[in-house]
Design a protein around this motif. Sequence first.
Motif, PDB file in Angstrom:
ATOM      1  N   VAL A  54       0.549  -1.191   0.036  1.00 19.50           N
ATOM      2  CA  VAL A  54       0.040   0.172  -0.071  1.00 19.50           C
ATOM      3  C   VAL A  54       0.930   1.407   0.082  1.00 19.50           C
ATOM      4  O   VAL A  54       0.576   2.174  -0.725  1.00 19.50           O
ATOM      5  N   PRO A  55       1.820   1.429   0.757  1.00 19.45           N
ATOM      6  CA  PRO A  55       2.774   2.635   0.834  1.00 19.45           C
ATOM      7  C   PRO A  55       3.487   2.715  -0.370  1.00 19.45           C
ATOM      8  O   PRO A  55       3.476   3.910  -0.930  1.00 19.45           O
ATOM      9  N   THR A  56       3.821   1.861  -1.082  1.00 18.12           N
ATOM     10  CA  THR A  56       4.603   1.857  -2.366  1.00 18.12           C
ATOM     11  C   THR A  56       3.568   2.251  -3.450  1.00 18.12           C
ATOM     12  O   THR A  56       3.923   3.195  -4.191  1.00 18.12           O
ATOM     13  N   LEU A  57       2.231   2.064  -3.383  1.00 19.47           N
ATOM     14  CA  LEU A  57       1.243   2.262  -4.467  1.00 19.47           C
ATOM     15  C   LEU A  57       0.962   3.674  -4.194  1.00 19.47           C
ATOM     16  O   LEU A  57       0.798   4.444  -5.121  1.00 19.47           O
ATOM     17  N   VAL A  58       1.060   4.313  -2.824  1.00 16.59           N
ATOM     18  CA  VAL A  58       0.638   5.513  -2.695  1.00 16.59           C
ATOM     19  C   VAL A  58       1.919   6.541  -3.229  1.00 16.59           C
ATOM     20  O   VAL A  58       1.544   7.750  -3.831  1.00 16.59           O
ATOM     21  N   LEU A  59       3.248   5.932  -3.011  1.00 19.26           N
ATOM     22  CA  LEU A  59       4.109   6.826  -3.552  1.00 19.26           C
ATOM     23  C   LEU A  59       3.819   6.789  -5.156  1.00 19.26           C
ATOM     24  O   LEU A  59       4.357   8.014  -5.813  1.00 19.26           O
ATOM     25  N   VAL A  60       3.802   5.602  -5.908  1.00 17.99           N
ATOM     26  CA  VAL A  60       3.549   5.823  -7.437  1.00 17.99           C
ATOM     27  C   VAL A  60       2.319   6.622  -7.633  1.00 17.99           C
ATOM     28  O   VAL A  60       2.662   7.491  -8.387  1.00 17.99           O
ATOM     29  N   LEU A  61       1.296   6.849  -6.850  1.00 22.36           N
ATOM     30  CA  LEU A  61       0.498   7.823  -7.070  1.00 22.36           C
ATOM     31  C   LEU A  61       0.761   9.233  -6.937  1.00 22.36           C
ATOM     32  O   LEU A  61       0.756  10.175  -7.729  1.00 22.36           O
ATOM     33  N   ALA A  62       1.741   9.333  -5.945  1.00 22.49           N
ATOM     34  CA  ALA A  62       2.272  10.898  -5.677  1.00 22.49           C
ATOM     35  C   ALA A  62       3.173  11.201  -6.849  1.00 22.49           C
ATOM     36  O   ALA A  62       2.902  12.482  -7.109  1.00 22.49           O
ATOM     37  N   VAL A  63       4.122  10.552  -7.053  1.00 24.63           N
ATOM     38  CA  VAL A  63       5.039  10.883  -8.130  1.00 24.63           C
ATOM     39  C   VAL A  63       4.195  10.945  -9.444  1.00 24.63           C
ATOM     40  O   VAL A  63       4.497  12.029 -10.115  1.00 24.63           O
ATOM     41  N   LEU A  64       3.120  10.356  -9.925  1.00 24.34           N
ATOM     42  CA  LEU A  64       2.296  10.544 -11.062  1.00 24.34           C
ATOM     43  C   LEU A  64       1.633  11.786 -10.833  1.00 24.34           C
ATOM     44  O   LEU A  64       1.700  12.558 -11.897  1.00 24.34           O
ATOM     45  N   ALA A  65       1.111  11.989  -9.833  1.00 29.26           N
ATOM     46  CA  ALA A  65       0.166  13.250  -9.547  1.00 29.26           C
ATOM     47  C   ALA A  65       1.399  14.452  -9.721  1.00 29.26           C
ATOM     48  O   ALA A  65       0.918  15.849 -10.205  1.00 29.26           O
ATOM     49  N   VAL A  66       2.457  14.436  -9.189  1.00 32.08           N
ATOM     50  CA  VAL A  66       3.431  15.749  -9.133  1.00 32.08           C
ATOM     51  C   VAL A  66       3.939  16.044 -10.442  1.00 32.08           C
ATOM     52  O   VAL A  66       4.319  17.178 -10.515  1.00 32.08           O
ATOM     53  N   THR A  67       3.716  15.091 -11.419  1.00 26.72           N
ATOM     54  CA  THR A  67       4.129  15.890 -12.746  1.00 26.72           C
ATOM     55  C   THR A  67       3.129  16.620 -13.594  1.00 26.72           C
ATOM     56  O   THR A  67       3.192  16.926 -14.607  1.00 26.72           O
ATOM     57  N   LYS A  68       1.952  16.658 -12.600  1.00 30.25           N
ATOM     58  CA  LYS A  68       0.855  17.620 -13.121  1.00 30.25           C
ATOM     59  C   LYS A  68      -0.230  17.079 -14.174  1.00 30.25           C
ATOM     60  O   LYS A  68      -1.285  17.414 -13.941  1.00 30.25           O
ATOM     61  N   GLY A  69       0.397  16.630 -15.150  1.00 31.96           N
ATOM     62  CA  GLY A  69      -0.415  16.295 -16.320  1.00 31.96           C
ATOM     63  C   GLY A  69      -1.455  15.456 -15.948  1.00 31.96           C
ATOM     64  O   GLY A  69      -2.662  15.799 -16.337  1.00 31.96           O
ATOM     65  N   PRO A  70      -1.493  14.214 -15.359  1.00 30.96           N
ATOM     66  CA  PRO A  70      -2.630  13.395 -15.114  1.00 30.96           C
ATOM     67  C   PRO A  70      -3.697  14.219 -14.279  1.00 30.96           C
ATOM     68  O   PRO A  70      -4.816  13.973 -14.587  1.00 30.96           O
ATOM     69  N   VAL A  71      -3.334  15.090 -13.100  1.00 30.09           N
ATOM     70  CA  VAL A  71      -4.311  15.524 -12.525  1.00 30.09           C
ATOM     71  C   VAL A  71      -5.056  16.628 -13.292  1.00 30.09           C
ATOM     72  O   VAL A  71      -6.291  16.797 -13.310  1.00 30.09           O
ATOM     73  N   TYR A  72      -4.388  17.499 -14.066  1.00 32.24           N
ATOM     74  CA  TYR A  72      -4.866  18.437 -15.180  1.00 32.24           C
ATOM     75  C   TYR A  72      -5.756  17.812 -15.977  1.00 32.24           C
ATOM     76  O   TYR A  72      -6.846  18.360 -16.546  1.00 32.24           O
ATOM     77  N   ARG A  73      -5.297  16.543 -16.681  1.00 41.95           N
ATOM     78  CA  ARG A  73      -6.142  15.939 -17.468  1.00 41.95           C
ATOM     79  C   ARG A  73      -7.294  15.513 -17.061  1.00 41.95           C
ATOM     80  O   ARG A  73      -8.361  15.666 -17.533  1.00 41.95           O
TER      81      ARG A  73
END
Length: 313
Positions: A12-31
């Motif tokens: 679970v913590p690793t998956l949260v880290l994956v989500l955080a790194v993906l989000a911090v690149t900004k594109g996915p959240v904006y999309r």
Amino acid sequence: MAALGCANLATVPTLVLVLAVLAVTKGPVYRVRVQAGDLPPGTDFIDDRWVQAAFLAVYAGLIAVSWPAWPRLWQRARPVVVTQGVLVGVILASASWSIATRRTAEQAVMLGVGTAAFLLAGARFSVTRALGATWGALQIGVVASALAGALDWRFAVDRNGDLAGIYFNRNSLGAVAALGVLTSGAVVWVMVRRWHRSGQGRHGIAVVGVAAGGVLDAGVWVRSGSLTPALAVVVALGVGALVMLATRPGPGQWMRRRIAVAVSAVALAVVGLAVALRAQLTELLGRSPTFSGRTEIWAEVIDAWQRRPLNGF
């Protein structure tokens, strides 16, 4: 069953880290925000409450799973924690004299929460796990961008015909793809070492899979037509090599330090020459001599600084 439950809890913590790194690149959240509905007229991503809430939720999740590492972080990296806290504090205090008080305060809070989240994550996760999570997040962004271009998603290709994917901007996608290439190389190196130690075939299969991801990253990077990340990669690798050359202990360190200083001086001279000859260089590369308007922005920033040199904007 107990072992399976422990494995799931560790995942679970690793998956949260994956989500955080993906989000911090900004594109996915904006999309996701754009697909959910157009922004109201005059509203920027930076002011959108949905976007702000999404980032804060991801950061809060990363803080929650990384919080047990707080004592280790404070013990081993106290100067980093203190200096980052001071930086965020100064930015937050600057809201009192900013020309956009609310925006400055909101961004300072988000910066503070995000900084805390990734500092804790740095203490919570091993280098290998953090590297793997980063690689996974980058691959998600690159694969999604390749699919976006193939399926002709909205904004996936810019007006110049370059691939932007889910990031709206070719340089944003190019940076993600460039980091994907670098992390793929690092992960392959780690896994090859494990393969040699264990001799297990599954490690060899994993190496092939990660290498294939790196090839895809390189292809998407080329498809984006982005040169900015290429320059960043060259500079980062060059600086890293010089630091290693100068700091590596052992015989001849004195001479290596002198060589590193000399190479650095030459590199700075080359950079100065490149800036002076930027019109000719950018013409050769098919780019604008203003670096896509960047030098015009620099001029505006310098002019603004001269009007408010201490208080800023």
